[in-house]
Design a protein around this motif. Structure first.
Motif, PDB file in Angstrom:
ATOM      1  N   ALA A 214       0.431  -1.504  -0.049  1.00 11.65           N
ATOM      2  CA  ALA A 214       0.186   0.098  -0.130  1.00 11.65           C
ATOM      3  C   ALA A 214       0.914   1.291   0.644  1.00 11.65           C
ATOM      4  O   ALA A 214       0.546   2.684  -0.775  1.00 11.65           O
ATOM      5  CB  ALA A 214      -1.155   0.387   1.079  1.00 11.65           C
ATOM      6  N   MET A 215       1.658   0.755   0.741  1.00 13.06           N
ATOM      7  CA  MET A 215       2.786   2.420   0.268  1.00 13.06           C
ATOM      8  C   MET A 215       3.755   2.934  -0.637  1.00 13.06           C
ATOM      9  O   MET A 215       3.673   3.523  -1.346  1.00 13.06           O
ATOM     10  CB  MET A 215       4.074   2.440   1.466  1.00 13.06           C
ATOM     11  N   GLY A 216       3.770   1.301  -1.335  1.00 18.60           N
ATOM     12  CA  GLY A 216       3.735   1.980  -2.968  1.00 18.60           C
ATOM     13  C   GLY A 216       3.166   2.187  -3.600  1.00 18.60           C
ATOM     14  O   GLY A 216       3.800   3.063  -4.557  1.00 18.60           O
ATOM     15  N   MET A 217       2.191   2.075  -3.325  1.00 22.18           N
ATOM     16  CA  MET A 217       1.148   1.856  -4.343  1.00 22.18           C
ATOM     17  C   MET A 217       0.326   3.479  -4.162  1.00 22.18           C
ATOM     18  O   MET A 217       0.487   4.130  -5.289  1.00 22.18           O
ATOM     19  CB  MET A 217      -0.056   1.617  -4.288  1.00 22.18           C
ATOM     20  N   ALA A 218       1.258   3.761  -3.406  1.00 23.02           N
ATOM     21  CA  ALA A 218       0.701   5.645  -2.634  1.00 23.02           C
ATOM     22  C   ALA A 218       1.609   6.385  -3.231  1.00 23.02           C
ATOM     23  O   ALA A 218       1.593   7.535  -4.140  1.00 23.02           O
ATOM     24  CB  ALA A 218       0.727   5.412  -1.130  1.00 23.02           C
ATOM     25  N   GLU A 219       3.090   5.767  -3.249  1.00 23.14           N
ATOM     26  CA  GLU A 219       4.506   6.655  -3.667  1.00 23.14           C
ATOM     27  C   GLU A 219       3.600   6.767  -4.965  1.00 23.14           C
ATOM     28  O   GLU A 219       3.942   7.665  -6.199  1.00 23.14           O
ATOM     29  CB  GLU A 219       5.258   6.170  -3.888  1.00 23.14           C
ATOM     30  N   LEU A 220       3.503   5.508  -6.586  1.00 23.89           N
ATOM     31  CA  LEU A 220       2.921   5.750  -7.340  1.00 23.89           C
ATOM     32  C   LEU A 220       1.994   6.694  -7.745  1.00 23.89           C
ATOM     33  O   LEU A 220       2.085   7.508  -8.752  1.00 23.89           O
ATOM     34  CB  LEU A 220       2.349   4.520  -7.961  1.00 23.89           C
TER      35      LEU A 220
ATOM     36  N   GLY B 213      -9.091  -3.378  -1.346  1.00 24.53           N
ATOM     37  CA  GLY B 213     -10.021  -2.551  -1.897  1.00 24.53           C
ATOM     38  C   GLY B 213      -9.376  -1.569  -1.396  1.00 24.53           C
ATOM     39  O   GLY B 213      -9.800  -0.040  -2.378  1.00 24.53           O
ATOM     40  N   TYR B 214      -7.966  -1.032  -1.190  1.00 28.32           N
ATOM     41  CA  TYR B 214      -6.928   0.094  -1.340  1.00 28.32           C
ATOM     42  C   TYR B 214      -6.738   1.078  -2.101  1.00 28.32           C
ATOM     43  O   TYR B 214      -6.669   2.115  -2.233  1.00 28.32           O
ATOM     44  CB  TYR B 214      -6.789  -0.240  -0.068  1.00 28.32           C
ATOM     45  N   ASP B 215      -6.711   0.087  -3.723  1.00 29.58           N
ATOM     46  CA  ASP B 215      -6.378   0.731  -4.881  1.00 29.58           C
ATOM     47  C   ASP B 215      -7.097   1.905  -5.514  1.00 29.58           C
ATOM     48  O   ASP B 215      -6.946   2.473  -6.506  1.00 29.58           O
ATOM     49  CB  ASP B 215      -5.959  -0.062  -5.714  1.00 29.58           C
TER      50      ASP B 215
ATOM     51  N   PHE C 126      -0.948  -5.208  -8.567  1.00 31.42           N
ATOM     52  CA  PHE C 126      -0.084  -4.394  -7.673  1.00 31.42           C
ATOM     53  C   PHE C 126       1.491  -3.942  -7.160  1.00 31.42           C
ATOM     54  O   PHE C 126       2.052  -3.265  -7.019  1.00 31.42           O
ATOM     55  CB  PHE C 126      -0.437  -4.373  -5.958  1.00 31.42           C
ATOM     56  N   THR C 127       1.885  -4.995  -7.592  1.00 31.24           N
ATOM     57  CA  THR C 127       2.827  -5.749  -7.236  1.00 31.24           C
ATOM     58  C   THR C 127       4.184  -5.130  -8.208  1.00 31.24           C
ATOM     59  O   THR C 127       4.910  -5.521  -7.992  1.00 31.24           O
ATOM     60  CB  THR C 127       3.225  -6.824  -6.340  1.00 31.24           C
TER      61      THR C 127
END
Length: 483
Positions: free
Chosen positions: A144-150, A314-316, A477-478
């Motif tokens: 989730a932290m990596g996705m937020a950065e993207l 669902g956090y995406d 995600f990954t």
């Protein structure tokens, strides 16, 4: 961007000057020596999309505001281009809070847990629920932290597959985007039907509790699921402001219902009236594995992760709602981290409560009610308390299914806008009255209804929409994070 490019100024129709879009803190498709000149004033969010390549049409490349278009340009020159701005697709009526509300509704901790209890408890028992949730959440929070950065760098509806294309090594962008995009779309398009299938099963289980002579049939579940899918399609086709308000109410109810259930189950459990202790012992909860598979306990615990990753997938949603969110490159990533963090904590509390009160796992999994959550509640609570918890779960699941439909429609719209589907121009249309991608909504409703036909192929087949969604989501995600 080069220092020279960052000094470039953008002309507007009013003659006012503002810093170039090159200074936006996002990934830009512009070359280091290019500065766009737009034909009208842009909002900050439109500037972000312009830098990402979605908000303008290239018209006339020139070397400077006054030079001839035929003059040669060196690599060190600042290049200007007159751009015609495309009209905005969506109204930006989501805030950090309403974006979080949609995301938390899609996460739907209570209904998600109820829908996947069969996997979390059925593969390895209570250790898979307690230890499994902690272990999985450590890695999920990292994702989730990596996705937020993207998201902070590329706040577009396309989200993950756009990021994979931009970040991949030269020549690998299309392949990375293809794998990421279709994995994410499979997760999104199976989200609403899987939630609504579980919701229908819970509704019919409640009917069976009140009328023991009634036994739900597959075609009952199918027809009810179809009805719920159609209702969600209509709600998801409403104007953006209405959808935001609906999801705010639904997410608020989700949180309230979750807290009530976490308190009600330990407070009202009637194990002692059956000659049992008030709680299961900690040694059993944390160490007594249920032999639900033929695999070793460690592998069984890994299999129980399906419950965790499907619940937490669902956090995406804020990523896909970025083009409808104000101040998206800040608000959307914050909503991602907030959803994952809050969901992880509250989800673990729910796992603990359930693990400490369950009486007989076999009876939960094999109940004639056809829904393990309803069977577990009936096993540990009285009938009235069971129906109360089940009713809260049903309402929360309805909100969750609708949130899944909204998020999925935005993904479908983004992919169609980039020409990924047959008849993409039709699916990518934004309704002129509601300013929402209505065609994409009903495309997803149709695909979802086809998925629900798996009900008639047996429990393993219909269960595949849960595993496909969980695996597809985290593949998507990954990949860009790994790149």
């Amino acid at each position: 961007m080069t220092d020279e490019a960052k000094q470039g100024q953008r002309s507007t129709a009013s003659g006012h000057h503002r810093p170039s879009v090159a200074e936006e803190p996002v990934t830009s498709v512009l070359a280091p020596n290019e500065v766009p000149v737009f034909d009208r004033e842009l909002s900050a969010d439109e500037e972000v999309l312009a830098a990402l390549g979605y908000k303008y049409v290239h018209q006339i490349p020139i070397t400077s505001p006054t030079s001839s278009a035929r003059e040669s340009v060196t690599a060190h020159d600042v290049r200007f281009a007159i751009m015609t701005v495309q009209g905005p697709e969506f109204k930006r009526e989501f805030s950090l809070w309403t974006t979080f509300c949609v995301s938390f509704a899609v996460l739907g901790l209570l209904p998600s847990f109820a829908s996947t209890l069969y996997y979390g408890m059925g593969y390895s028992g209570t250790p898979g629920m307690t230890w499994g949730w902690i272990i999985a959440m450590i890695f999920i929070q990292c994702v989730a932290m990596g996705m937020a950065e993207l998201c902070s760098s590329m706040p577009t509806s396309g989200g993950l597959y756009y990021a994979a294309a931009v970040l991949a090594p030269p020549g690998w962008g299309p392949f990375a985007a293809w794998v990421t995009g279709w994995s994410n779309w499979l997760a999104q398009v199976t989200g609403a039907p899987s939630v609504n299938y579980a919701l229908s099963a819970m509704i019919l289980a409640a009917a069976s509790i009140t009328n023991p002579d009634y036994i739900p049939e597959n075609w009952h579940v199918f027809l009810l699921t179809m009805l719920i899918m159609i209702i969600h399609g209509f709600i998801s086709s409403m104007p953006t402001a209405w959808i935001a308000q609906f999801n705010s109410a639904g997410s608020t109810f989700n949180i309230i219902a979750l807290v009530i259930v976490i308190i009600l189950i330990p407070a009202a459990n009637d194990r002692e009236s059956r000659g049992l202790s008030k709680w299961n012992s900690s040694s059993d909860v944390w160490g007594n594995f249920y032999q639900g598979t033929e695999f070793p306990n460690g592998v069984a615990m890994l299999m129980s992760f399906i419950s965790v990753i499907w619940t937490m997938s669902g956090y995406d949603a804020p990523f896909h709602l970025a083009e409808e969110c104000s101040n998206a490159n800040i608000a959307s990533p914050r909503a991602i981290v907030l959803t994952s963090g809050v969901g992880g904590v509250f989800g673990w509390f729910l796992q603990l409560v359930t693990a400490y009160v369950v009486v007989d796992i076999d009876d939960v999994l094999e109940s004639d009610l056809g829904q393990p959550w309803a069977a577990l509640l009936l096993q540990t609570l009285g009938q009235k308390a069971t129906l109360a918890c089940l009713s809260l779960t049903i309402i929360a699941a309805f909100s969750m299914g609708q949130g899944c439909m909204v998020a999925a429609s935005r993904v479908t719209f983004a992919y169609a806008r980039d020409g990924c589907f047959p008849l993409s121009r039709f699916w990518a249309r934004v309704n002129p009255y509601t300013k929402t991608p209505v065609n994409a909504v009903w495309f997803n409703v149709f695909i979802g209804c086809l998925c629900v036909l798996l009900i008639f192929a047996g429990d393993i087949a219909i269960g595949a929409i849960f595993s496909i969604g969980a695996i597809g989501a985290f593949v998507a995600f990954t990949i860009p994070i790994s790149i």
